[in-house]
Design a protein around this motif. Sequence first.
Motif, PDB file in Angstrom:
ATOM      1  N   ILE A   1       0.740  -1.444  -0.244  1.00 31.32           N
ATOM      2  CA  ILE A   1       0.010   0.002  -0.099  1.00 31.32           C
ATOM      3  C   ILE A   1       0.992   1.338  -0.072  1.00 31.32           C
ATOM      4  O   ILE A   1       1.708   1.418   0.975  1.00 31.32           O
TER       5      ILE A   1
ATOM      6  N   PRO B   1      -2.371   0.038  -5.085  1.00 34.99           N
ATOM      7  CA  PRO B   1      -1.527  -1.044  -4.350  1.00 34.99           C
ATOM      8  C   PRO B   1      -1.012  -1.867  -5.563  1.00 34.99           C
ATOM      9  O   PRO B   1      -1.524  -1.901  -6.628  1.00 34.99           O
TER      10      PRO B   1
ATOM     11  N   SER C   1      -6.063   1.263   1.974  1.00 33.88           N
ATOM     12  CA  SER C   1      -5.502   2.710   1.975  1.00 33.88           C
ATOM     13  C   SER C   1      -4.471   2.892   2.962  1.00 33.88           C
ATOM     14  O   SER C   1      -4.596   2.241   3.957  1.00 33.88           O
TER      15      SER C   1
ATOM     16  N   GLY D   1       2.566   4.037   4.364  1.00 38.74           N
ATOM     17  CA  GLY D   1       2.386   3.004   3.658  1.00 38.74           C
ATOM     18  C   GLY D   1       3.268   1.825   4.104  1.00 38.74           C
ATOM     19  O   GLY D   1       4.305   2.103   4.852  1.00 38.74           O
TER      20      GLY D   1
END
Length: 198
Positions: free
Chosen positions: A68, A76, A95, A170
Amino acid sequence: MKKSLNQLGIFAIIVGLPLYSVAAQKATFDAKVTVKNAFELVKNQDLDFGTIRAVADITGTDTATLTIPADATQSPVVASTNISNAEIAILSAGSPAQFKISGVVPFASLSITDPVETDVSLSVGSGTGAAGFTLGSFTYYIETGASSSTPVVGKQIQVDANGEAVFNVGATLSTTTGNAANYLDGAYVGTFTLELSY
């Protein structure tokens, strides 16, 4: 004798001058300062890998990954060392996590320390013996701050003139190997600690 008379005259003049007194007053004051090294770090949202199909290589060493990106505008990414043995397929996209910083000195820079935890496992009550995941390769993206919509460089986040910034986190989720069982349906969760410091 003349010298003595001159000195005597000067002395007489000095003695004859009026005396002036000097008025003086004193006042005390305190020196104060307040130290506030603390600042606010608030989680806006958790890191969500969405809904996936996952297959682990329970006998070998192949792994599949799902990344992500910290930049929420990017999609992704899935990969596998051998898709026949280990696979992640996205059913619904996730997310990045998001945090807000406030109460910092204007335009100051904060350093990020990556989480040290790695395990993402099936929630209690969902079953036992299932394969798990590991989490790593953390990335960061500044949504708002001294510079907005930019990747974090050198794990340094600079806040804006109000001492604030919003940033995303992420990471990459990886399947594990050598498990006695494969993945079961259910929610897999891991708790991670992110640290920021002056």
